[in-house]
Write a protein that holds these residues in place. Structure first.
Motif, mmCIF file in Angstrom:
data_model
loop_
_atom_site.group_PDB
_atom_site.id
_atom_site.type_symbol
_atom_site.label_atom_id
_atom_site.label_comp_id
_atom_site.label_asym_id
_atom_site.label_seq_id
_atom_site.Cartn_x
_atom_site.Cartn_y
_atom_site.Cartn_z
ATOM 1 N N PRO A 133 0.729 -1.347 0.054
ATOM 2 C CA PRO A 133 -0.004 0.183 0.088
ATOM 3 C C PRO A 133 0.930 1.376 0.049
ATOM 4 O O PRO A 133 1.783 1.184 0.574
ATOM 5 N N ALA A 134 0.269 2.397 -0.766
ATOM 6 C CA ALA A 134 1.121 3.480 -0.975
ATOM 7 C C ALA A 134 0.154 4.734 -0.777
ATOM 8 O O ALA A 134 -1.116 4.499 -0.809
ATOM 9 N N CYS A 135 0.714 5.931 -0.533
ATOM 10 C CA CYS A 135 -0.138 7.042 -0.483
ATOM 11 C C CYS A 135 -0.751 7.287 -1.960
ATOM 12 O O CYS A 135 -0.075 7.082 -2.981
ATOM 13 N N PHE A 136 -1.899 8.231 -2.098
ATOM 14 C CA PHE A 136 -2.366 8.380 -3.178
ATOM 15 C C PHE A 136 -1.604 9.624 -3.670
ATOM 16 O O PHE A 136 -1.205 10.555 -3.016
ATOM 17 N N VAL A 137 -0.969 9.770 -5.189
ATOM 18 C CA VAL A 137 -0.379 10.769 -5.546
ATOM 19 C C VAL A 137 -1.244 11.773 -6.527
ATOM 20 O O VAL A 137 -1.739 11.172 -7.472
ATOM 21 N N PRO A 138 -1.539 12.917 -6.161
ATOM 22 C CA PRO A 138 -2.387 13.828 -6.932
ATOM 23 C C PRO A 138 -2.051 13.959 -8.336
ATOM 24 O O PRO A 138 -0.521 14.201 -8.424
ATOM 25 N N GLY A 139 -2.458 13.606 -9.417
ATOM 26 C CA GLY A 139 -1.977 13.797 -10.537
ATOM 27 C C GLY A 139 -1.756 12.691 -11.296
ATOM 28 O O GLY A 139 -1.694 12.411 -12.621
ATOM 29 N N ILE A 140 -1.467 11.470 -10.585
ATOM 30 C CA ILE A 140 -0.934 10.079 -11.305
ATOM 31 C C ILE A 140 -1.950 9.717 -12.094
ATOM 32 O O ILE A 140 -1.668 9.066 -13.197
ATOM 33 N N GLU A 141 -3.234 9.947 -11.992
ATOM 34 C CA GLU A 141 -4.385 9.468 -12.880
ATOM 35 C C GLU A 141 -4.661 10.608 -13.948
ATOM 36 O O GLU A 141 -5.780 10.312 -14.907
ATOM 37 N N HIS A 142 -4.034 11.632 -13.916
ATOM 38 C CA HIS A 142 -4.273 12.492 -15.087
ATOM 39 C C HIS A 142 -4.002 11.971 -16.451
ATOM 40 O O HIS A 142 -2.964 11.386 -16.717
ATOM 41 N N GLN A 143 -4.775 12.390 -17.380
ATOM 42 C CA GLN A 143 -4.665 11.731 -18.812
ATOM 43 C C GLN A 143 -3.246 12.194 -19.430
ATOM 44 O O GLN A 143 -2.804 11.579 -20.348
ATOM 45 N N ALA A 144 -2.746 13.188 -18.884
ATOM 46 C CA ALA A 144 -1.390 13.800 -19.577
ATOM 47 C C ALA A 144 -0.232 13.337 -18.524
ATOM 48 O O ALA A 144 0.681 14.056 -18.758
ATOM 49 N N ALA A 145 -0.448 12.305 -17.800
ATOM 50 C CA ALA A 145 0.736 11.935 -16.858
ATOM 51 C C ALA A 145 1.931 11.630 -17.572
ATOM 52 O O ALA A 145 2.888 11.857 -17.145
ATOM 53 N N ALA A 146 2.045 10.967 -18.713
ATOM 54 C CA ALA A 146 3.246 10.723 -19.302
ATOM 55 C C ALA A 146 3.903 12.159 -19.750
ATOM 56 O O ALA A 146 5.270 12.330 -19.406
ATOM 57 N N ALA A 147 3.171 12.974 -20.224
ATOM 58 C CA ALA A 147 3.923 14.267 -20.178
ATOM 59 C C ALA A 147 4.530 15.133 -19.098
ATOM 60 O O ALA A 147 5.412 15.705 -19.076
ATOM 61 N N ILE A 148 3.634 14.861 -18.105
ATOM 62 C CA ILE A 148 3.784 15.608 -16.959
ATOM 63 C C ILE A 148 5.244 14.830 -16.134
ATOM 64 O O ILE A 148 6.044 15.722 -15.826
ATOM 65 N N VAL A 149 5.324 13.533 -16.330
ATOM 66 C CA VAL A 149 6.337 12.935 -15.906
ATOM 67 C C VAL A 149 7.723 13.351 -16.846
ATOM 68 O O VAL A 149 8.789 13.680 -16.137
ATOM 69 N N ARG A 150 7.497 13.360 -18.258
ATOM 70 C CA ARG A 150 8.657 13.679 -18.901
ATOM 71 C C ARG A 150 9.079 15.055 -18.711
ATOM 72 O O ARG A 150 10.425 15.248 -18.705
ATOM 73 N N ALA A 151 8.333 16.029 -18.103
ATOM 74 C CA ALA A 151 8.438 17.527 -17.849
ATOM 75 C C ALA A 151 9.780 17.321 -16.827
ATOM 76 O O ALA A 151 10.654 18.267 -16.855
ATOM 77 N N GLY A 152 9.461 16.718 -15.700
ATOM 78 C CA GLY A 152 10.220 16.833 -14.674
ATOM 79 C C GLY A 152 11.182 15.517 -14.239
ATOM 80 O O GLY A 152 12.421 15.627 -13.579
#
Length: 167
Positions: free
Chosen positions: A74-93
């Motif tokens: 079990p882990a904490c919920f991460v805000p934004g991980i379910e966002h449809q642009a998650a791949a782009a968000i990850v690539r940015a940082g």
């Protein structure tokens, strides 16, 4: 590995900060900005002599195979991980990290560093919220970097989210 009740990490001061991310206390994140930068910093590449590594495709295939059998916790919920642009968000940082999504499963792969994180996000009807379970393989710390990155992105007002969803 970050979980709701326990953080296994050897960096001093990160326990309280990661716990604060899990509990959603933005003030705690602001009290520890240096820890956030440390958690978000990419791990240095391995050094030293050794045999030539298999191709990136082989590494990627091996990482995915290992992640599918790694135990989930079990882990904490991460805000934004379910966002449809998650791949782009990850690539940015986290430019070395690849994101894949399969319905309720996310894979975060840093093939060059041979690390990966598998995230299962499922709706809990009894609790009326999303439950997160995580498996991490390779050098520890990728999950902490993902949590730090998405937390900063969320606290900054989710920059670029509207632009990414329109394309």
């Amino acid at each position: 590995m970050t979980s709701v009740t326990q953080v296994e990490d050897t960096v001093p001061g990160r326990h309280a900060t990661v716990s604060a991310w899990c509990s959603g206390d933005p003030a705690a994140v602001e009290r520890h900005p240096e820890t956030i930068r440390q958690a978000a910093a990419p791990a240095p590449p391995p050094t030293g002599p050794g045999p030539l590594p298999p191709s990136a495709k082989e590494h990627r295939t091996e990482l995915i195979a290992e992640l599918t059998t790694a135990p989930l916790v079990p882990a904490c919920f991460v805000p934004g991980i379910e966002h449809q642009a998650a791949a782009a968000i990850v690539r940015a940082g986290l430019p070395t990290v690849e994101h894949q999504r399969r319905i309720d499963e996310h894979l975060f792969l840093d093939t060059a560093a041979r690390t990966g994180v598998r995230v299962l996000a499922r709706w809990d009807d009894r609790a009326h919220r999303v439950r997160i379970h995580v498996a991490e393989i390779g050098e520890p710390g990728l999950w902490d970097r993902i949590v730090a990155h998405f937390t900063r992105w969320d606290m900054a007002g989710r920059p670029g989210a509207d632009k990414e969803t329109r394309s």
